[in-house]
Motif scaffolding. Structure first.
Motif, PDB file in Angstrom:
ATOM      1  N   LEU A  62      55.608  20.288  -9.561  1.00 42.63           N
ATOM      2  CA  LEU A  62      54.225  20.303 -10.023  1.00 42.63           C
ATOM      3  C   LEU A  62      53.508  19.013  -9.647  1.00 42.63           C
ATOM      4  CD1 LEU A  62      54.710  21.981 -13.509  1.00 42.63           C
ATOM      5  CD2 LEU A  62      53.690  22.995 -11.452  1.00 42.63           C
ATOM      6  N   GLU A  63      54.213  17.900  -9.692  1.00 42.71           N
ATOM      7  CA  GLU A  63      53.617  16.623  -9.283  1.00 42.71           C
ATOM      8  C   GLU A  63      53.234  16.670  -7.804  1.00 42.71           C
ATOM      9  OE1 GLU A  63      54.655  11.844  -9.085  1.00 42.71           O
ATOM     10  OE2 GLU A  63      56.034  13.205 -10.100  1.00 42.71           O
ATOM     11  N   ILE A  64      54.125  17.210  -6.981  1.00 37.16           N
ATOM     12  CA  ILE A  64      53.815  17.349  -5.552  1.00 37.16           C
ATOM     13  C   ILE A  64      52.614  18.269  -5.375  1.00 37.16           C
ATOM     14  CG2 ILE A  64      54.672  18.311  -3.362  1.00 37.16           C
ATOM     15  CD1 ILE A  64      57.496  17.347  -4.270  1.00 37.16           C
ATOM     16  N   ALA A  65      52.564  19.356  -6.120  1.00 39.28           N
ATOM     17  CA  ALA A  65      51.436  20.292  -6.023  1.00 39.28           C
ATOM     18  C   ALA A  65      50.133  19.611  -6.431  1.00 39.28           C
ATOM     19  CB  ALA A  65      51.698  21.514  -6.892  1.00 39.28           C
ATOM     20  N   ARG A  66      50.161  18.789  -7.477  1.00 39.34           N
ATOM     21  CA  ARG A  66      48.945  18.066  -7.889  1.00 39.34           C
ATOM     22  C   ARG A  66      48.496  17.104  -6.793  1.00 39.34           C
ATOM     23  NH1 ARG A  66      51.520  18.507 -13.070  1.00 39.34           N
ATOM     24  NH2 ARG A  66      52.669  16.563 -12.738  1.00 39.34           N
TER      25      ARG A  66
END
Length: 168
Positions: free
Chosen positions: A154-158
């Motif tokens: 999710l951090e990468i997606a953000r």
């Protein structure tokens, strides 16, 4: 029909026991089972060019492990939708990788189609895995598995979303 040649083999007690318990659809006799084992070995050696046949072969290879796992899940009352999804989806993905791969005679269109098919299957699996993270009680053996592994993703997606929103 090709000519059949009778052969004689000596098998250990363990091999005879295995052959007797080996389950092959439509094969009942030891001869039928040996023919099926040879057919499957030939397909592995020569390469299966039909995706459906390759998927069937791969599923037959993982079936004993999946059957044992499902039995253990029933006995323990502990289930992992994550693991079951992998048993369901990976054979079809590997079948595409093996049997649908363009050969040296292929062109750019075949490469694009191959990549499109694989990416659709992979991203569909990723969506299914993400769905497992929607509930507060994870449907996995380890209740914290999804939270622990989804957070970095999710951090990468953000970060990707932020980068795309800023024009790169």
């Amino acid at each position: 029909m090709p000519k059949s040649i009778p052969i004689s083999v000596r098998l250990s007690d363990d091999d005879v026991e295995f052959l007797a318990s080996y389950e092959v659809q439509g094969a009942r006799t030891p001869s039928d089972k040996l023919r099926e084992i040879l057919r499957a070995a030939r397909e592995r050696e020569e390469g299966v060019q039909d995706v459906a046949a390759c998927e069937d072969l791969l599923r037959s290879m993982v079936r004993p492990a999946e059957r044992g796992l499902r039995q253990l899940q029933r006995e323990t009352g502990n289930r992992s939708d994550f693991v079951i999804k992998l048993y369901e989806r990976l054979p079809e993905m590997f079948a595409e990788l093996i049997a649908a791969a363009p050969g040296p005679e292929g062109g750019p269109e075949q490469l694009l189609r191959f990549e499109k098919t694989l990416s659709a299957e992979l991203f569909s699996l990723i969506e299914e895995i993400f769905d497992l993270g929607l509930t507060t009680q994870s449907r996995t053996y380890d209740p914290d598995l999804m939270d622990r592994h989804l957070e970095p993703i999710l951090e990468i997606a953000r970060l990707l979303d932020k980068q795309r929103g800023n024009g790169g």
